[in-house]
Write a protein that holds these residues in place. Sequence first.
Motif, PDB file in Angstrom:
ATOM      1  N   GLN A   1      -4.582   1.064  -1.943  1.00  0.00           N
ATOM      2  CA  GLN A   1      -4.913  -0.231  -1.364  1.00  0.00           C
ATOM      3  C   GLN A   1      -5.158  -1.272  -2.455  1.00  0.00           C
ATOM      4  O   GLN A   1      -5.592  -0.963  -3.559  1.00  0.00           O
ATOM      5  N   LYS A   2      -4.876  -2.519  -2.102  1.00  0.00           N
ATOM      6  CA  LYS A   2      -5.176  -3.620  -3.016  1.00  0.00           C
ATOM      7  C   LYS A   2      -6.680  -3.866  -3.038  1.00  0.00           C
ATOM      8  O   LYS A   2      -7.399  -3.498  -2.107  1.00  0.00           O
ATOM      9  N   LEU A   3      -7.140  -4.503  -4.114  1.00  0.00           N
ATOM     10  CA  LEU A   3      -8.556  -4.863  -4.180  1.00  0.00           C
ATOM     11  C   LEU A   3      -8.861  -5.881  -3.085  1.00  0.00           C
ATOM     12  O   LEU A   3      -8.023  -6.706  -2.727  1.00  0.00           O
TER      13      LEU A   3
ATOM     14  N   ARG B   1      -4.642  -7.088   2.033  1.00  0.00           N
ATOM     15  CA  ARG B   1      -5.890  -6.828   1.333  1.00  0.00           C
ATOM     16  C   ARG B   1      -7.002  -6.576   2.351  1.00  0.00           C
ATOM     17  O   ARG B   1      -7.035  -7.202   3.412  1.00  0.00           O
TER      18      ARG B   1
ATOM     19  N   GLN C   1       0.844  -1.191   0.000  1.00  0.00           N
ATOM     20  CA  GLN C   1       0.000   0.000   0.000  1.00  0.00           C
ATOM     21  C   GLN C   1       0.879   1.241   0.000  1.00  0.00           C
ATOM     22  O   GLN C   1       2.008   1.221   0.504  1.00  0.00           O
TER      23      GLN C   1
ATOM     24  N   ASP D   1     -10.564   3.398  -3.077  1.00  0.00           N
ATOM     25  CA  ASP D   1      -9.474   3.182  -2.126  1.00  0.00           C
ATOM     26  C   ASP D   1      -8.185   2.806  -2.845  1.00  0.00           C
ATOM     27  O   ASP D   1      -7.083   3.190  -2.427  1.00  0.00           O
ATOM     28  N   GLN D   2      -8.321   2.050  -3.922  1.00  0.00           N
ATOM     29  CA  GLN D   2      -7.142   1.680  -4.704  1.00  0.00           C
ATOM     30  C   GLN D   2      -6.519   2.916  -5.342  1.00  0.00           C
ATOM     31  O   GLN D   2      -5.297   3.082  -5.345  1.00  0.00           O
ATOM     32  N   GLU D   3      -7.351   3.817  -5.856  1.00  0.00           N
ATOM     33  CA  GLU D   3      -6.854   5.004  -6.534  1.00  0.00           C
ATOM     34  C   GLU D   3      -6.298   6.030  -5.552  1.00  0.00           C
ATOM     35  O   GLU D   3      -5.221   6.582  -5.757  1.00  0.00           O
TER      36      GLU D   3
END
Length: 753
Positions: A433-435, A361, A241, A427-429
Amino acid sequence: MKTKCPKCKGRGSVVVDYKECDACGGTGYEDDAFDVGNHFKGVNNKAKAKFDLGGDEDIPCEACNGKGQVEVFDDCPHCHGTGQVNVCRDCGKLIDEKYDVCRDCEEKRKVEKMKHDEYVARENQVRNVYILDSLCQMRDIDKDKLYKGKITRIERYGAFVTLNNNVWGLMRGDVSEYKVGDDIIVFITAIKSREGKIDLAPAYVDKYKLIKLTKSIPRTLIGDLEKKKGKVVRIDGEVQQIQQTSGPTIFIINDESGTTEIAAFDKAGERSYPEIEVGDAVQVIGEVNEHGGKTQIESSSMTKLSPEQTAKLLALIDDALNKRAEPDDVDFLVKSDVLNRLKPKMREAAQKIRRAILDGRTILLRHHNDADGICSGVAMEKAIIPLIEHVNPSNDAQYYYFKRSPSKAPFYELEDVVKDLSFALEDQERHGQKLPLIVLLDNGSTEEDIVALMQAKIYDIEVVVIDHHSPGELITKDERGGEIYGATVAVDEYVDTHVNPYLVGGDSQLTAGALATEVAHIINPAVKDVIKHLPAVAALGDRAECGEVYQYLEIANEKGFSKEHLAKIAECVDFEAYFLRFMNGRGIMDTILAVDNIDKHDKMIDALYKEYQKRIDAQLKAALPNIEKTQFENGIYFNIIDVEKYAHKFTFPAPGKTCGFVHDKIINDLGEDKPIVTLGHGPDFGVFRATDAVNEQYGFNVNDIVSVLAERVPSAGIDGGGHECAGSIKYIEGLGEDVLAELVEEIKNMSKN
């Protein structure tokens, strides 16, 4: 190269002899200052003043300054009267006029030229040019490599080139083409000592790639950082992350031994190492310190590993994490053949959840918003959060890596998956964070779930389902001694791990709350005593009856919970869930379920149960007089009520619960062994409740009825499902009467098995 003659200091002449002074005749004094009798004849006042003499002192000769002799000069033999000599441009040694450098330096130049020519011969190759990080020292450099540096000083004998704050060297020769501040690629011609000086020469390369050379220090495992505080270390790991704060950039990195934070700072609020992305394998060098009570590394350098190094490291991490994610072999809370047959799938589900925690994750947990679903979710929550906090360095890790959300419907709706995907992608963008790993509890097994699951799978999101709803027809069966092996259902195409008693010959009486609690116990055995009474609450909330239920009730009784109190807990969970709606109500539900805030549990149950009973009584007073009761010729007692007209709206209990309470009242009047079906309907929906006798004697199954009606009234847009004896149906309001008429006919025409 011309310079001042060291013998004559640039004058061109030297003293070769001395002779008697003509001015004073060798006496050293002025002649006119004395008479024949050695008495003063007259005084030269100017001379007296010049030499600061008293009245009775002699006056020195101005030509020889009182010495009586003068120097005789001749041309300097070194420079032949020119005042300049020729020296070597490189070392400053005196050489013949016709040469520019001495013989030794000429040989050295030839060697450097040969080396240069070797580089020129390879100029069409792409060369590796190294940039030293700030920690590299003299001992980290190699004569066989090219380096990029900066010219920081120019002298007549050469230019000083700095490779980093610790390493610099002298590039000798003609440097007139360079200026301070120029970047230059150089090679090493001599390393005079590992802690001393180095000689450099320019390397003329057209094609090259820059490589960051980090300090050559041994690798440290993240799990050993506690012992390295205050020291500079190197770690190799995978970026989980990236968080951009108003100050430094925080990288969460894991290796085969653990996870840590890397703080990197260029400018406040500005992204450090923008070339590094989530999933990259990197090498980090920095100092170990402590921040907020957690171990953290202040990065001095961070570089991507080569493809070969990346593949090797990720394989190492993957193997290590798989071993760490493997759960302990623990016994179930109860004895059960169904659980024993499900054990491989339950351990697989536990392993995937533990692995997702180690991978960094988010665990996105969805459950049905009733007592069974909420017990499932709380049991998993109590098992997962301690592991997340243990693995992750952040103080608020549980809020980053765990989310529990209730679902109104007993299946994964499009509304739910759209929210989940939207937040996950955001959250990823925004936070790197990972999916997530999606875990569906008390839903996820039926065909109604497929559309939402398909959408999640578009993004390759891993999905684990723990459910007890009927998944429909088993696609393959391999029966051995009454046990079913290798059975699959329609949703399995979109689910990575599916835990459902139907897949091993069981049924819905083994609730999702029981299954999820057993999986939670496998995930984290330390929470056993906290959650072991939850299966009993789930069973009473779902009206389940089987051998496992009685064992769970006994376990809860040993913990101090009577069956009557457990039933109150289940009813209070349903009551509070109605008002929480889409919130998980973590603190409140913990108190109601007696997994936390135990001192407030009894007061909470007393307060909620009184209000619960009051609202149920008010609803039944309105509904019971308006039930239409019929006994069909086939023996089925059919009861129908319009809950839209004859029940309080927008308050507890909702239509589904109202139908359930009406059904219970009718059973109480007629007897539990009677084939009773109750339907509560509105303009565009219906809610079923039926006794087990209808299912056993007539094969009554809500899912089958929904499918039949969808074929008979295709324009009504019929959808729905649930358990065999409890479920719902949706349809278009304008065709509601047609749907209800067909529904009544279907039940009326059922025949006994």
